[in-house]
Design an enzyme around this catalytic site. Structure first.
Site, PDB file in Angstrom:
ATOM      1  N   HIS A  59       0.827  -1.215   0.000  1.00  0.00           N
ATOM      2  CA  HIS A  59       0.000   0.000   0.000  1.00  0.00           C
ATOM      3  C   HIS A  59       0.860   1.265   0.000  1.00  0.00           C
ATOM      4  O   HIS A  59       0.470   2.289   0.545  1.00  0.00           O
ATOM      5  CB  HIS A  59      -0.972   0.004   1.191  1.00  0.00           C
ATOM      6  CG  HIS A  59      -2.023  -1.064   1.081  1.00  0.00           C
ATOM      7  ND1 HIS A  59      -3.191  -0.885   0.382  1.00  0.00           N
ATOM      8  CD2 HIS A  59      -2.056  -2.340   1.537  1.00  0.00           C
ATOM      9  CE1 HIS A  59      -3.910  -2.008   0.438  1.00  0.00           C
ATOM     10  NE2 HIS A  59      -3.238  -2.899   1.122  1.00  0.00           N
ATOM     11  N   ASP A  61       2.462   2.068  -3.138  1.00  0.00           N
ATOM     12  CA  ASP A  61       2.577   2.530  -4.537  1.00  0.00           C
ATOM     13  C   ASP A  61       1.699   3.729  -4.843  1.00  0.00           C
ATOM     14  O   ASP A  61       2.162   4.733  -5.395  1.00  0.00           O
ATOM     15  CB  ASP A  61       2.368   1.383  -5.553  1.00  0.00           C
ATOM     16  CG  ASP A  61       1.047   0.638  -5.441  1.00  0.00           C
ATOM     17  OD1 ASP A  61       0.257   0.908  -4.507  1.00  0.00           O
ATOM     18  OD2 ASP A  61       0.797  -0.229  -6.320  1.00  0.00           O
ATOM     19  N   SER A 156      -2.102 -11.050  -8.020  1.00  0.00           N
ATOM     20  CA  SER A 156      -2.268 -10.236  -9.234  1.00  0.00           C
ATOM     21  C   SER A 156      -2.703 -11.002 -10.471  1.00  0.00           C
ATOM     22  O   SER A 156      -2.251 -10.695 -11.577  1.00  0.00           O
ATOM     23  CB  SER A 156      -0.977  -9.495  -9.575  1.00  0.00           C
ATOM     24  OG  SER A 156      -0.832  -8.420  -8.739  1.00  0.00           O
ATOM     25  N   ASP A 201       1.436  -3.759  -9.807  1.00  0.00           N
ATOM     26  CA  ASP A 201       1.196  -5.088 -10.366  1.00  0.00           C
ATOM     27  C   ASP A 201       1.466  -5.124 -11.869  1.00  0.00           C
ATOM     28  O   ASP A 201       2.091  -6.051 -12.388  1.00  0.00           O
ATOM     29  CB  ASP A 201      -0.250  -5.524 -10.086  1.00  0.00           C
ATOM     30  CG  ASP A 201      -0.611  -5.371  -8.616  1.00  0.00           C
ATOM     31  OD1 ASP A 201       0.327  -5.300  -7.791  1.00  0.00           O
ATOM     32  OD2 ASP A 201      -1.808  -5.303  -8.302  1.00  0.00           O
TER      33      ASP A 201
HETATM   34  C1  GLA Z   1      -3.167  -4.214  -4.965  1.00  0.00           C
HETATM   35  C2  GLA Z   1      -2.969  -3.056  -5.931  1.00  0.00           C
HETATM   36  C3  GLA Z   1      -1.517  -2.584  -5.904  1.00  0.00           C
HETATM   37  C4  GLA Z   1      -1.057  -2.293  -4.476  1.00  0.00           C
HETATM   38  C5  GLA Z   1      -1.384  -3.474  -3.549  1.00  0.00           C
HETATM   39  C6  GLA Z   1      -1.088  -3.191  -2.105  1.00  0.00           C
HETATM   40  O1  GLA Z   1      -2.458  -5.328  -5.405  1.00  0.00           O
HETATM   41  O2  GLA Z   1      -3.319  -3.441  -7.233  1.00  0.00           O
HETATM   42  O3  GLA Z   1      -1.377  -1.464  -6.734  1.00  0.00           O
HETATM   43  O4  GLA Z   1      -1.602  -1.106  -4.012  1.00  0.00           O
HETATM   44  O5  GLA Z   1      -2.754  -3.845  -3.656  1.00  0.00           O
HETATM   45  O6  GLA Z   1       0.286  -2.998  -1.916  1.00  0.00           O
END
Ligand code: GLA
Length: 487
Positions: A59, A61, A156, A201
């Site tokens: 959290h 990015d 992802s 991601d």
């Molecule tokens: C999800 C979002 C990412 C990132 C993570 C938490 O995967 O797609 O962009 O914010 O949560 O780190």
């Protein structure tokens, strides 16, 4: 299998005979299915886009701070060919995901919320909007899609789908592109599904290098491969609690994004008052000490005064920002779908969120250094601290993730933490490479055969094969496409 495909797959997945024949079967099956579903198509190509495991930097990015994920050798593969008109036709190998089709015409209207086809639409809309594919000359494609990334598990799979779809659309249109620009465009494009995600991601799926983790910095996007020491193996363990971006998690995720935006606005206001001028800040990293010329302790003191009590109500935030509640909502609380996030019943927990983000950002820098120096004990310690911060300050853990993390440490991991957005999904464990078999056996006994069997009332996702729920990670290279007849 043509020899050139076999060489290509070896170069992607490594040369172990098991891996080679497993992947050859996957690709050949997709190709056969493509010929059966879309007979008479020529110029066929393959696309693959990997999932990822985030090692540290959770959290951060969307706050403009770095992350350090690695790509997995689990991926989404398309067997595809370009069409003649604008039609995009999609057949998913997994029968749970029904056949979908739509036209590559701007604007692309979404399917119903939660529909898997929206991840493909997100990519197409994003590329048309950014002009990477011409709105007036776009051609569609036909594809059969298969994947090995566990879904709704924080690895992802959805971003890998967006990346693979984007590459298929670019390949079908023979459009030139730069991977970094594409990563940036797709980071924004995925918000089409309604979640305010950052860009981690999509960036790692596109830009990863084999055998390396990737430090990613944002605004502007920059990447630095970080070699992974041989003495350590990262192991993913799935909690078996679903964390689907298109379900309830989206709201919990967006809430945190917005709490961070409120932290940014309140802190910028307080710094501005202190400096006697207006401070413009879009995200928390714009207000880092080195950006604005404050020492860390001074900045923390200002932050504590501005946001240091918990929780904050909408009227209090409005009063501090000298705005009305409606203005706060329209300026700071809007979600991608055009609706404002309502004040949570327990108020905005801004101070905790701020604490997590700034401490996690620091841990990423330290973890990159520790990995580069081969200091695996330090990597583990930082992962443990990261989990505590995600659990206590960001509040994105759940009992199953906490259980896996504590079992992981008991069973020999040097460091264990949740990975990805949280609220379920997976944990990642740094395990000495010579103890991997032992570690997996102990996790099987303690969690999968123990905890999961005991806690029958929890909504665990059933699974067929333990190798799909806990496994060692091999750092794969980034996404690509290639003509099917060239291997
Ligand atoms: C999800 C979002 C990412 C990132 C993570 C938490 O995967 O797609 O962009 O914010 O949560 O780190």
């Amino acid at each position: 299998m043509p020899n050139d495909l076999s060489q290509k797959l070896q170069s992607i997945y490594g040369s172990s005979p098991d891996a080679a024949s497993f992947h050859a079967t996957r690709y050949n099956n997709l190709q056969r299915k493509f010929q059966a579903e879309f007979p008479g198509h020529h110029g066929q190509f393959f696309v693959r886009a990997p999932g990822r495991v985030n090692l540290i930097g959770e959290h951060t990015d969307y706050n403009g701070y770095p992350v350090m994920p690695m790509a997995l050798d689990r991926d989404i593969v398309f067997a595809a060919a370009s069409g003649e008109g604008t039609a995009i036709e999609l057949v998913n190998e997994n029968a749970r995901f029904e056949r979908r089709s739509f036209a590559a015409e701007f604007p692309v209207i979404p399917f119903e919320q939660g529909d898997w086809g929206n991840y493909v639409k997100a990519a197409v809309q994003g590329l048309l909007e950014a002009g990477l594919v011409s709105k007036s000359k776009a051609v569609g494609f036909q594809a059969v899609i298969g994947g090995t990334i566990p879904e709704s598990a924080g690895l992802s799979s959805s971003s890998a789908m967006v990346v693979a779809a984007a590459l298929a659309f670019l390949a079908a249109n023979k459009a030139a592109f730069d991977k970094k620009v594409l990563a940036d465009v797709l980071g924004r494009a995925e918000r089409y599904v309604g979640s305010e995600g950052g860009g981690m991601d999509q960036a790692v799926s596109l830009l990863a290098e084999p055998g390396h983790a990737l430090r990613i910095d944002f605004f502007p996007l920059r990447t630095e491969p970080v070699p992974l020491p041989k003495e350590i193996t990262f192991i993913v363990c799935n909690s078996l609690i679903r964390a689907s971006k298109s379900e309830g998690v989206r709201h919990a995720y967006n809430r945190r994004v917005i709490e961070c935006r409120l932290a940014t606005a309140l802190l910028a206001k307080a710094i501005g008052q202190k400096m006697g001028k207006t401070i413009k800040a879009t995200r928390l990293s714009d207000l880092a000490g080195e950006q604005i010329g404050f020492k860390p302790a001074e900045l923390r003191e200002i932050a504590h005064q501005a946001i240091g009590e918990q929780p904050l109500t909408l009227p209090t935030v409005a009063q501090r920002l000298e705005l009305t509640a409606e203005q706060v909502q329209s300026e700071h609380c809007m979600q991608g779908d055009g609706t404002p996030l309502q004040e949570p019943p327990d108020g905005f927990r801004i101070w905790n969120r701020y604490n997590h983000v700034v401490s996690e950002a620091e841990r990423v820098g330290l973890a990159v250094k520790a990995l580069m120096n081969g200091d695996i004990a330090e990597v583990g310690a930082l992962m443990n601290q990261s989990h505590a911060s995600c659990r206590d300050d960001y509040e994105v853990s759940c009992p199953e993730l906490d259980m896996l993390v504590s079992l992981g440490r008991e069973n020999g991991a040097l460091g264990s933490r949740l990975t990805g957005a949280g609220f379920g999904g997976c944990t990642v464990h740094a395990v000495p490479s010579d103890q991997v078999t032992e570690f997996l056996r102990k996790m099987d006994n303690s969690y999968y055969q123990g905890y999961v069997k005991r806690e029958r009332s929890r909504p665990f996702t059933p699974y067929n094969n333990l190798n799909d729920v806990r496994f060692s990670c091999y750092a794969a290279r980034g996404a690509e496409f290639w003509p099917a007849d060239e291997g």
